[in-house]
Design a protein around this motif. Structure first.
Motif, PDB file in Angstrom:
ATOM      1  N   LEU A  70       0.772  -1.258   0.088  1.00 60.22           N
ATOM      2  CA  LEU A  70      -0.106   0.082   0.005  1.00 60.22           C
ATOM      3  C   LEU A  70       0.927   1.381  -0.146  1.00 60.22           C
ATOM      4  CD1 LEU A  70      -3.007   1.144   0.112  1.00 60.22           C
ATOM      5  CD2 LEU A  70      -2.596   1.077   2.608  1.00 60.22           C
ATOM      6  N   ALA A  71       1.902   1.107   0.837  1.00 54.27           N
ATOM      7  CA  ALA A  71       2.670   2.312   1.002  1.00 54.27           C
ATOM      8  C   ALA A  71       3.416   2.583  -0.295  1.00 54.27           C
ATOM      9  CB  ALA A  71       3.871   2.364   2.072  1.00 54.27           C
ATOM     10  N   PHE A  72       4.159   1.672  -0.981  1.00 49.09           N
ATOM     11  CA  PHE A  72       4.941   1.810  -2.160  1.00 49.09           C
ATOM     12  C   PHE A  72       3.952   2.095  -3.497  1.00 49.09           C
ATOM     13  CE2 PHE A  72       6.938   0.099  -5.996  1.00 49.09           C
ATOM     14  CZ  PHE A  72       8.047   0.538  -5.872  1.00 49.09           C
ATOM     15  N   TRP A  73       3.039   1.403  -3.883  1.00 44.70           N
ATOM     16  CA  TRP A  73       2.191   1.472  -4.662  1.00 44.70           C
ATOM     17  C   TRP A  73       1.047   2.793  -4.574  1.00 44.70           C
ATOM     18  CZ3 TRP A  73       4.101  -0.165  -8.971  1.00 44.70           C
ATOM     19  CH2 TRP A  73       4.736  -1.429  -8.830  1.00 44.70           C
ATOM     20  N   SER A  74       0.851   3.409  -3.509  1.00 46.18           N
ATOM     21  CA  SER A  74       0.059   4.473  -3.261  1.00 46.18           C
ATOM     22  C   SER A  74       0.894   5.850  -3.858  1.00 46.18           C
ATOM     23  CB  SER A  74      -0.471   4.730  -1.745  1.00 46.18           C
ATOM     24  OG  SER A  74       0.539   4.935  -1.126  1.00 46.18           O
ATOM     25  N   PHE A  75       2.095   5.573  -3.523  1.00 48.09           N
ATOM     26  CA  PHE A  75       3.068   6.718  -3.896  1.00 48.09           C
ATOM     27  C   PHE A  75       3.371   6.712  -5.242  1.00 48.09           C
ATOM     28  CE2 PHE A  75       7.305   8.392  -5.157  1.00 48.09           C
ATOM     29  CZ  PHE A  75       6.967   9.666  -4.638  1.00 48.09           C
ATOM     30  N   GLN A  76       3.427   5.507  -5.822  1.00 46.28           N
ATOM     31  CA  GLN A  76       3.735   5.259  -7.319  1.00 46.28           C
ATOM     32  C   GLN A  76       2.714   5.779  -8.285  1.00 46.28           C
ATOM     33  OE1 GLN A  76       7.146   5.550  -7.550  1.00 46.28           O
ATOM     34  NE2 GLN A  76       7.419   3.844  -9.220  1.00 46.28           N
ATOM     35  N   ILE A  77       1.632   5.524  -7.856  1.00 50.25           N
ATOM     36  CA  ILE A  77       0.350   5.754  -8.892  1.00 50.25           C
ATOM     37  C   ILE A  77       0.125   7.149  -8.557  1.00 50.25           C
ATOM     38  CG2 ILE A  77      -2.128   5.581  -8.810  1.00 50.25           C
ATOM     39  CD1 ILE A  77      -1.543   2.436  -8.085  1.00 50.25           C
TER      40      ILE A  77
END
Length: 145
Positions: free
Chosen positions: A8-15
């Motif tokens: 959640l942390a990684f992909w929320s930022f990436q998106i």
């Protein structure tokens, strides 16, 4: 649960960051002007020339390019690198700071408040960026080698 938090942390930022960075880099004027009901009236009331508006949008383009580079670097580093979460938290913290300074400047200038009036998008941006940054800070500090 830990794996869900990391993803959640990684992909929320990436998106969010990649989408925003692409828009800022390649279409800064439509992105920025979408925040106003009538951008031409805003620029006219603030006394901004067409050249000043274009220069401002080039600053947004440069900011977007940097954020896009960060997203690409983070993607290359991957989800398994602890330092990625620290970088994301720092980027979010600095972005929140920049947005708060923008809000402070806008709210401190009567002409801007009178012309723009609604700062909801800026408040939402600050909230989302802070939430993503805090989430990534939590992942960074709970990481065990």
């Amino acid at each position: 649960m830990k794996r869900i938090l990391i993803n959640l942390a990684f992909w929320s930022f990436q998106i969010i960051n990649t989408l925003t960075a692409v828009l800022m880099t390649f279409v800064p004027k439509p992105l920025h002007e979408s925040l106003f009901k009538n951008p031409q009236i805003v620029y006219a009331k603030l006394g901004m020339s067409n050249i000043a508006v274009e220069m401002f949008h080039n600053v947004i383009r440069g900011h977007g390019a940097v954020l896009l580079a960060v997203s690409i670097f983070i993607f290359i580093q991957g989800i398994k690198s602890r330092s990625v979460y620290l970088l994301i938290a720092i980027v979010c913290a600095l972005s929140v700071y920049a947005h708060i300074m923008t809000l402070h400047q806008h709210l401190g200038t009567e002409a801007i408040v009178a012309v723009i009036g609604d700062f909801t998008s800026l408040y939402v941006t600050i909230f989302i960026t802070a939430a993503v940054g805090i989430l990534n800070g939590i992942v960074y500090f709970m990481w065990d080698n």
